[in-house]
Design a protein around this motif. Sequence first.
Motif, PDB file in Angstrom:
ATOM      1  N   ALA A 139       2.969   6.020   5.337  1.00 40.78           N
ATOM      2  CA  ALA A 139       2.593   5.611   3.975  1.00 40.78           C
ATOM      3  C   ALA A 139       3.825   5.458   3.095  1.00 40.78           C
ATOM      4  CB  ALA A 139       1.614   6.623   3.379  1.00 40.78           C
ATOM      5  N   LYS A 140       4.754   6.404   3.190  1.00 38.62           N
ATOM      6  CA  LYS A 140       5.978   6.341   2.373  1.00 38.62           C
ATOM      7  C   LYS A 140       6.778   5.072   2.680  1.00 38.62           C
ATOM      8  CE  LYS A 140       7.329  11.302   1.933  1.00 38.62           C
ATOM      9  NZ  LYS A 140       6.325  11.827   1.133  1.00 38.62           N
ATOM     10  N   ILE A 141       6.889   4.743   3.964  1.00 37.18           N
ATOM     11  CA  ILE A 141       7.684   3.571   4.366  1.00 37.18           C
ATOM     12  C   ILE A 141       7.015   2.274   3.894  1.00 37.18           C
ATOM     13  CG2 ILE A 141       8.422   2.205   6.374  1.00 37.18           C
ATOM     14  CD1 ILE A 141       8.875   4.973   7.806  1.00 37.18           C
ATOM     15  N   PHE A 142       5.702   2.141   4.130  1.00 34.77           N
ATOM     16  CA  PHE A 142       5.026   0.897   3.728  1.00 34.77           C
ATOM     17  C   PHE A 142       4.995   0.763   2.203  1.00 34.77           C
ATOM     18  CE2 PHE A 142       3.064  -1.580   7.303  1.00 34.77           C
ATOM     19  CZ  PHE A 142       3.768  -0.948   8.322  1.00 34.77           C
ATOM     20  N   TYR A 143       4.850   1.882   1.496  1.00 32.26           N
ATOM     21  CA  TYR A 143       4.895   1.826   0.031  1.00 32.26           C
ATOM     22  C   TYR A 143       6.280   1.384  -0.453  1.00 32.26           C
ATOM     23  CZ  TYR A 143       5.847   3.288  -4.672  1.00 32.26           C
ATOM     24  OH  TYR A 143       6.281   3.296  -5.973  1.00 32.26           O
ATOM     25  N   ARG A 144       7.315   1.958   0.142  1.00 39.44           N
ATOM     26  CA  ARG A 144       8.680   1.585  -0.278  1.00 39.44           C
ATOM     27  C   ARG A 144       8.935   0.098  -0.035  1.00 39.44           C
ATOM     28  NH1 ARG A 144      13.342   3.973  -1.801  1.00 39.44           N
ATOM     29  NH2 ARG A 144      15.224   2.766  -1.332  1.00 39.44           N
ATOM     30  N   ALA A 145       8.416  -0.403   1.089  1.00 41.17           N
ATOM     31  CA  ALA A 145       8.559  -1.844   1.376  1.00 41.17           C
ATOM     32  C   ALA A 145       7.824  -2.670   0.319  1.00 41.17           C
ATOM     33  CB  ALA A 145       8.011  -2.145   2.770  1.00 41.17           C
ATOM     34  N   LEU A 146       6.622  -2.231  -0.052  1.00 34.23           N
ATOM     35  CA  LEU A 146       5.812  -2.950  -1.043  1.00 34.23           C
ATOM     36  C   LEU A 146       6.477  -2.951  -2.408  1.00 34.23           C
ATOM     37  CD1 LEU A 146       2.903  -4.219  -1.622  1.00 34.23           C
ATOM     38  CD2 LEU A 146       2.277  -1.917  -2.408  1.00 34.23           C
ATOM     39  N   ALA A 147       6.999  -1.799  -2.798  1.00 38.59           N
ATOM     40  CA  ALA A 147       7.498  -1.649  -4.171  1.00 38.59           C
ATOM     41  C   ALA A 147       8.920  -2.182  -4.350  1.00 38.59           C
ATOM     42  CB  ALA A 147       7.442  -0.174  -4.578  1.00 38.59           C
ATOM     43  N   PHE A 148       9.725  -2.190  -3.266  1.00 40.65           N
ATOM     44  CA  PHE A 148      11.141  -2.536  -3.421  1.00 40.65           C
ATOM     45  C   PHE A 148      11.564  -3.814  -2.710  1.00 40.65           C
ATOM     46  CE2 PHE A 148      11.020   2.026  -4.274  1.00 40.65           C
ATOM     47  CZ  PHE A 148      11.723   2.086  -5.468  1.00 40.65           C
ATOM     48  N   TYR A 149      10.843  -4.229  -1.676  1.00 40.21           N
ATOM     49  CA  TYR A 149      11.346  -5.348  -0.870  1.00 40.21           C
ATOM     50  C   TYR A 149      10.407  -6.545  -0.772  1.00 40.21           C
ATOM     51  CZ  TYR A 149      14.961  -2.026   0.332  1.00 40.21           C
ATOM     52  OH  TYR A 149      15.988  -1.130   0.245  1.00 40.21           O
ATOM     53  N   MET A 150       9.102  -6.360  -0.886  1.00 42.76           N
ATOM     54  CA  MET A 150       8.200  -7.517  -0.782  1.00 42.76           C
ATOM     55  C   MET A 150       8.136  -8.261  -2.116  1.00 42.76           C
ATOM     56  SD  MET A 150       5.066  -6.236   1.625  1.00 42.76           S
ATOM     57  CE  MET A 150       5.355  -5.141   3.021  1.00 42.76           C
ATOM     58  N   THR A 151       7.858  -9.542  -2.026  1.00 42.30           N
ATOM     59  CA  THR A 151       7.784 -10.421  -3.202  1.00 42.30           C
ATOM     60  C   THR A 151       6.505 -11.268  -3.085  1.00 42.30           C
ATOM     61  OG1 THR A 151       9.090 -12.096  -2.064  1.00 42.30           O
ATOM     62  CG2 THR A 151      10.315 -10.515  -3.423  1.00 42.30           C
ATOM     63  N   PRO A 152       6.172 -12.066  -4.091  1.00 40.03           N
ATOM     64  CA  PRO A 152       4.866 -12.754  -4.074  1.00 40.03           C
ATOM     65  C   PRO A 152       4.584 -13.581  -2.830  1.00 40.03           C
ATOM     66  CG  PRO A 152       5.750 -12.784  -6.283  1.00 40.03           C
ATOM     67  CD  PRO A 152       6.820 -12.176  -5.415  1.00 40.03           C
ATOM     68  N   ASN A 153       5.603 -14.182  -2.209  1.00 39.72           N
ATOM     69  CA  ASN A 153       5.359 -15.053  -1.057  1.00 39.72           C
ATOM     70  C   ASN A 153       5.805 -14.467   0.281  1.00 39.72           C
ATOM     71  OD1 ASN A 153       4.126 -17.573  -2.134  1.00 39.72           O
ATOM     72  ND2 ASN A 153       5.956 -17.538  -3.421  1.00 39.72           N
ATOM     73  N   THR A 154       5.940 -13.155   0.345  1.00 43.72           N
ATOM     74  CA  THR A 154       6.362 -12.506   1.596  1.00 43.72           C
ATOM     75  C   THR A 154       5.438 -12.878   2.759  1.00 43.72           C
ATOM     76  OG1 THR A 154       7.477 -10.675   0.498  1.00 43.72           O
ATOM     77  CG2 THR A 154       6.636 -10.234   2.705  1.00 43.72           C
ATOM     78  N   THR A 155       6.047 -13.191   3.906  1.00 45.36           N
ATOM     79  CA  THR A 155       5.315 -13.525   5.130  1.00 45.36           C
ATOM     80  C   THR A 155       5.229 -12.281   6.031  1.00 45.36           C
ATOM     81  OG1 THR A 155       7.344 -14.108   6.288  1.00 45.36           O
ATOM     82  CG2 THR A 155       6.216 -15.883   5.077  1.00 45.36           C
TER      83      THR A 155
END
Length: 293
Positions: free
Chosen positions: A241-257
């Motif tokens: 959960a911590k890893i996927f949240y960090r990816a969501l909050a810091f690295y993903m953007t509106p058009n992430t594939t």
Amino acid sequence: TDSTRGNSRTLDANNTSSVPGSAITDNNNTWGEATDSSRQRAAIDAHYGMQLTWDFYRDVLGRNSIDGNGAALINNVHVNRNYNNAYWDGSQMSYGDGDGRTFSPLASIDVAGHENTHGLTERTAGLIYRNESGGLNEAMSDIMGTAIEWYASQRNPNVQFDWKVGEDIYTPGVEGDALRYMDDPTRDNYSIDHYSNYPRQTEVHGSSGIANNAFYLFVNGGTNRTSGLTVTGGVGMEKGAKIFYRALAFYMTPNTTFAQASQATLQAATDLYGANSPEVQKLKEAWTAVGVN
Ligand code: ASN
Ligand code: CA
Ligand code: ZN
Ligand code: CA
């Protein structure tokens, strides 16, 4: 109204589509008593799901509500009549009561965690709700909704954790089924579990199965049905959960594939556990098993 959680609150839409609804009252402010009106039950369930979401975001993700700044979470129950859906509308949650056959009131813990997390995704990565980013948006809601069900099960012995989504509210007359299955997304005869099948299923609640299964394999270990590839062991829900949240909050953007989501989670795992960690290694195996590199 929950003064310990940013005045988050649960309201009654009175079987209309008009939200926010009206306040729900109780003669002694003790909620969930056997003598309380049965109309309170959906409200108490939605409210409990919101509380668990709030506490999970705070205790596990280190985040103060969906916006990081303590925004109140607004829940509306008894939305419409016999309504078989629940959703986030950009500022609040709406929960139907279901028609009693396809759904009972849609306020289970995993569904509440799912809907609240649409708010979190909107206030962070902003994943657009179509194409690959839409499937990732849906998957982040199933992932955090299931993580919140796990968090609840650690605190309340009456809560059963599983890798199903919506099992407690879907087809109340049928035992053992669910809306979606993260351990085998294809079990619903709709979702896909491998990127090679993406062209065949691009609808967001079906393509979500790719990332849902990657998360399951990463956290729990297991075998992807389509590729036959196995991830042995898992890193556990808290790290996942911590890893996927960090990816969501810091690295993903509106058009992430999906491919970019894989990179985002690997970067988050590297930040938290190091490039040569078993967490990064297992995460690579999980994404490979679902056909994403
Ligand atoms: N219950 C659905 C969801 O949260 C509503 C929708 O299709 N947007 O995804
Ligand atoms: Ca009472
Ligand atoms: Zn959703
Ligand atoms: Ca569940």
